[in-house]
Design an enzyme around this catalytic site. Structure first.
Site, PDB file in Angstrom:
ATOM      1  N   CYS A 175       0.866  -1.179   0.000  1.00 36.57           N
ATOM      2  CA  CYS A 175       0.000   0.000   0.000  1.00 36.57           C
ATOM      3  C   CYS A 175       0.903   1.229   0.000  1.00 36.57           C
ATOM      4  O   CYS A 175       2.124   1.107  -0.133  1.00 36.57           O
ATOM      5  CB  CYS A 175      -0.955  -0.008   1.187  1.00 36.57           C
ATOM      6  SG  CYS A 175      -0.129  -0.076   2.798  1.00 36.57           S
ATOM      7  N   THR A 176       0.331   2.401   0.170  1.00 38.74           N
ATOM      8  CA  THR A 176       1.105   3.636   0.009  1.00 38.74           C
ATOM      9  C   THR A 176       2.242   3.760   1.017  1.00 38.74           C
ATOM     10  O   THR A 176       3.403   3.932   0.648  1.00 38.74           O
ATOM     11  CB  THR A 176       0.181   4.864   0.122  1.00 38.74           C
ATOM     12  OG1 THR A 176      -0.898   4.731  -0.788  1.00 38.74           O
ATOM     13  CG2 THR A 176       0.955   6.143  -0.187  1.00 38.74           C
TER      14      THR A 176
END
Length: 299
Positions: A175-176
């Site tokens: 994810c980010t």
């Protein structure tokens, strides 16, 4: 240039409401802007300002109970990417809606950015992007599976509907910045999946540390601030934001007949009513007036 800090930490805060006022006061004193979320499960947020101010914030957060090893990543922005400073109390610092999920009880195996390419290139590894569809649309890892979720809370249902596809596979998730994977990997462990891995520090750490010529990342990474996207070495990307639907746009997308600044783009033109568009036009008018006065509109 402004320093941008993306941070999170899972810990037990017995009374997060008591932490809010001192934290907000410090941020305002240091001239910081952005959003911090406080919950009984910890802290999460992105804040920008001077390096001195960011360092003061990090020191304050590390002094909180259980936060000595707070995870944070620093990058730079040419302009202040936030309008104001907010410290909010929430039920979750990243919303998944699964009360039994507890990253403090265990997560997948952390994989450093330098080792990520080797892992996701193996035939017995399924790579899953845990971000939302509009984030995935502008960049992801080569060969990664897109669950096409509109919110993180949809991920558990997607997994239940698709888990048979991954029998006998190792699962590598990203994810980010890493926070969503703390919960998604704990969720999979609770579902009986044994070999679960996730990218330590998320995409942001990978783009910071892995040179472009050795990278398996394709495109740009969406970020939740005024920069909209970043690329390798965390350089600001080319994307703009449609302020009607909050989706990222490329500069050429503004040439589309459906684009009206602050009102619509070709993705959302049919998603809002004429009353909505009238309201958006008034907001954009106020933004333009504030800009003409040399002020920053806070809406």
């Amino acid at each position: 240039m402004f320093t941008v800090a993306a941070l999170y930490h899972f810990t037990r805060f017995d009374a997060p409401e008591a932490l809010r006022a001192p934290l907000l006061s410090l941020c305002e004193t240091e001239g910081l802007r952005g959003t911090l979320l406080l919950a009984q499960e910890g802290v999460n947020g992105t804040v920008a300002g001077s390096l001195h101010g960011i360092e003061a914030l990090i020191a304050h957060l590390k002094s909180l109970p259980g936060c000595a090893d707070l995870d944070y990543k620093l990058s730079r922005a040419r302009e202040m990417p936030f309008n104001r400073m907010k410290v909010r109390l929430k039920r979750e610092i990243v919303t998944m809606g699964q009360p039994d999920v507890d990253p403090m009880a265990g997560t997948g195996h952390y994989v450093d950015p330098e080792d990520w390419n080797e892992l996701i290139s193996q035939d017995d590894v399924a790579v899953i992007d845990t971000r939302n569809d509009y984030e995935v649309a502008i960049g992801t890892f080569d060969g990664a599976i897109d669950p096409e979720t509109k919110s993180f809370g949809e991920f558990p249902q997607w997994w239940q509907e698709n888990k048979a596809r991954f029998e006998g596979k190792k699962i590598a998730m990203f994810c980010t910045g890493g926070i969503r994977c703390e919960k998604s990997t704990n969720y999979l462990l609770g579902q009986g999946v044994e070999d679960v891995f996730h990218l330590k520090g998320g995409i942001l750490k990978y783009l910071e540390e892995v040179p472009a010529d050795r990278s398996l990342w394709q495109g740009d990474c969406f970020v939740f601030d005024g920069r909209v996207s970043v690329g390798h070495a965390l350089k600001e990307g080319p994307h703009l934001l449609c302020h009607a639907c909050r989706r990222p746009l490329l500069p050429e997308d503004t040439d589309h007949e459906a684009y009206e600044q602050g009102v619509s783009c070709d993705r959302c033109i049919d998603e809002t009513s004429e009353a909505d568009k009238a309201r958006f036009r008034e907001r954009q008018k106020q933004i333009n007036l504030a800009r003409a006065r040399g002020e920053r509109h806070l809406g």
